[in-house]
Enzyme design. Structure first.
Site, PDB file in Angstrom:
ATOM      1  CE  LYS A 248     119.427  17.416  71.110  1.00  0.00           C
ATOM      2  NZ  LYS A 248     119.512  17.256  69.962  1.00  0.00           N
TER       3      LYS A 248
ATOM      4  CG  HIS B 107     121.697  18.511  75.567  1.00  0.00           C
ATOM      5  ND1 HIS B 107     123.071  18.190  74.791  1.00  0.00           N
ATOM      6  CD2 HIS B 107     122.393  20.078  76.497  1.00  0.00           C
ATOM      7  CE1 HIS B 107     124.299  18.523  75.401  1.00  0.00           C
ATOM      8  NE2 HIS B 107     123.505  18.866  75.854  1.00  0.00           N
TER       9      HIS B 107
ATOM     10  CG  ASN C 201     118.550  13.501  69.903  1.00  0.00           C
ATOM     11  OD1 ASN C 201     118.445  14.716  70.037  1.00  0.00           O
ATOM     12  ND2 ASN C 201     119.836  12.870  69.474  1.00  0.00           N
TER      13      ASN C 201
ATOM     14  NE  ARG D   3     123.271  11.279  77.856  1.00  0.00           N
ATOM     15  CZ  ARG D   3     124.078  11.861  76.494  1.00  0.00           C
ATOM     16  NH1 ARG D   3     124.031  13.659  76.640  1.00  0.00           N
ATOM     17  NH2 ARG D   3     123.800  11.272  76.080  1.00  0.00           N
TER      18      ARG D   3
ATOM     19  CE1 TYR E 285     124.253  19.371  71.334  1.00  0.00           C
ATOM     20  CE2 TYR E 285     123.349  20.650  70.288  1.00  0.00           C
ATOM     21  CZ  TYR E 285     123.284  19.374  71.006  1.00  0.00           C
ATOM     22  OH  TYR E 285     122.277  18.999  71.492  1.00  0.00           O
TER      23      TYR E 285
ATOM     24  CD  GLU F  30     126.066  20.826  78.095  1.00  0.00           C
ATOM     25  OE1 GLU F  30     127.187  19.776  77.764  1.00  0.00           O
ATOM     26  OE2 GLU F  30     124.945  20.497  78.353  1.00  0.00           O
TER      27      GLU F  30
ATOM     28  NE  ARG G  15     118.346  11.593  72.636  1.00  0.00           N
ATOM     29  CZ  ARG G  15     119.625  12.192  72.892  1.00  0.00           C
ATOM     30  NH1 ARG G  15     120.579  11.089  73.893  1.00  0.00           N
ATOM     31  NH2 ARG G  15     120.282  13.246  73.357  1.00  0.00           N
TER      32      ARG G  15
HETATM   33  P1  DAT Z   1     123.612  13.420  73.058  1.00  0.00           P
HETATM   34  O1  DAT Z   1     123.157  13.855  72.559  1.00  0.00           O
HETATM   35  O2  DAT Z   1     123.374  11.952  72.904  1.00  0.00           O
HETATM   36  O3  DAT Z   1     125.166  13.610  73.910  1.00  0.00           O
HETATM   37  P2  DAT Z   1     126.415  13.652  70.839  1.00  0.00           P
HETATM   38  O4  DAT Z   1     126.668  14.114  72.290  1.00  0.00           O
HETATM   39  O5  DAT Z   1     126.810  12.243  70.566  1.00  0.00           O
HETATM   40  O6  DAT Z   1     125.030  12.850  71.629  1.00  0.00           O
HETATM   41  O7  DAT Z   1     125.823  14.157  69.914  1.00  0.00           O
HETATM   42  C1  DAT Z   1     125.165  15.712  69.740  1.00  0.00           C
HETATM   43  C2  DAT Z   1     124.037  15.144  69.121  1.00  0.00           C
HETATM   44  O8  DAT Z   1     124.206  15.462  67.684  1.00  0.00           O
HETATM   45  C3  DAT Z   1     123.095  14.368  69.141  1.00  0.00           C
HETATM   46  O9  DAT Z   1     121.664  14.680  70.251  1.00  0.00           O
HETATM   47  C4  DAT Z   1     122.278  14.395  67.777  1.00  0.00           C
HETATM   48  C5  DAT Z   1     123.909  15.054  67.069  1.00  0.00           C
HETATM   49  N1  DAT Z   1     124.060  13.740  66.540  1.00  0.00           N
HETATM   50  C6  DAT Z   1     124.901  12.985  67.233  1.00  0.00           C
HETATM   51  N2  DAT Z   1     125.014  11.213  65.958  1.00  0.00           N
HETATM   52  C7  DAT Z   1     124.632  11.586  64.506  1.00  0.00           C
HETATM   53  C8  DAT Z   1     124.593  11.192  63.889  1.00  0.00           C
HETATM   54  N3  DAT Z   1     125.646  10.047  64.061  1.00  0.00           N
HETATM   55  N4  DAT Z   1     123.468  12.000  62.391  1.00  0.00           N
HETATM   56  C9  DAT Z   1     123.747  12.702  63.132  1.00  0.00           C
HETATM   57  N5  DAT Z   1     123.013  13.442  64.215  1.00  0.00           N
HETATM   58  C10 DAT Z   1     124.039  12.878  65.134  1.00  0.00           C
HETATM   59 MG    MG Z   2     126.892  14.959  73.810  1.00  0.00          MG
END
Ligand code: DAT
Ligand code: MG
Length: 140
Positions: A11, A117, A114, A87, A51, A128, A104
């Site tokens: 990212k 992805h 973070n 993951r 997304y 994807e 992370r």
């Molecule tokens: P991951 O990237 O671990 O698959 P996710 O699919 O739940 O996590 O969310 C996608 C992205 O969205 C994540 O990497 C960062 C952002 N995100 C998720 N939860 C968040 C939150 N509570 N506040 C801010 N950004 C968030």
């Molecule tokens: Mg995700």
């Protein structure tokens, strides 16, 4: 376990801090092979489409803005159980909960910024990978 492919994105928070090589090293050390790779700058529309699954979430606008702010490195990683393995190497979404040694834990700035992805299941991995790469661009 089956040979799998998964989609990874390094990212903007990580490309900005020149962490691409260190992050790729973590994948390779875990036995994941980079079989496709490119550096691109997503438009807000492209980041939003990628997304789209999160479009009702309160953080969607911030996520799209961050993902389109600066270049990313998109990659296809291949290996035995690559989806889950990636993951594991990434660590938990919230770096405060990420295990020692994970990307992370080491590099993420916040739950939003973070650093990486990774696809979360075989169906999303296939979708994807197609979002970013043609078959010709993936060389196993
Ligand atoms: P991951 O990237 O671990 O698959 P996710 O699919 O739940 O996590 O969310 C996608 C992205 O969205 C994540 O990497 C960062 C952002 N995100 C998720 N939860 C968040 C939150 N509570 N506040 C801010 N950004 C968030
Ligand atoms: Mg995700």
């Amino acid at each position: 376990m089956a040979l799998e492919r998964t989609l990874s994105i390094i990212k903007p928070d990580a490309t900005r801090r020149n962490l691409t090589g260190k992050i790729v090293a973590k994948f390779e050390e875990a036995g994941l092979r980079v079989v496709a790779s490119k550096r691109i700058h997503l438009s807000p529309a492209q980041a939003g489409a990628f997304y789209a699954v999160h479009k009702e979430r309160p953080f969607y606008g911030e996520l799209v803005a961050q993902m389109s702010a600066e270049p990313v490195v998109v990659q296809v990683l291949e290996g035995e159980g690559a989806i889950l393995k990636n993951r594991e190497v990434m660590g938990a979404t919230n770096p405060a909960n990420a295990a020692e040694g994970t990307i992370r834990k080491e590099f993420a700035l916040s739950i939003g910024e973070n650093s990486v992805h990774g696809s979360d299941a075989p169906e999303t991995a296939a979708q994807e990978i197609k979002f970013f790469f043609s078959d010709l661009e993936i060389v196993g």
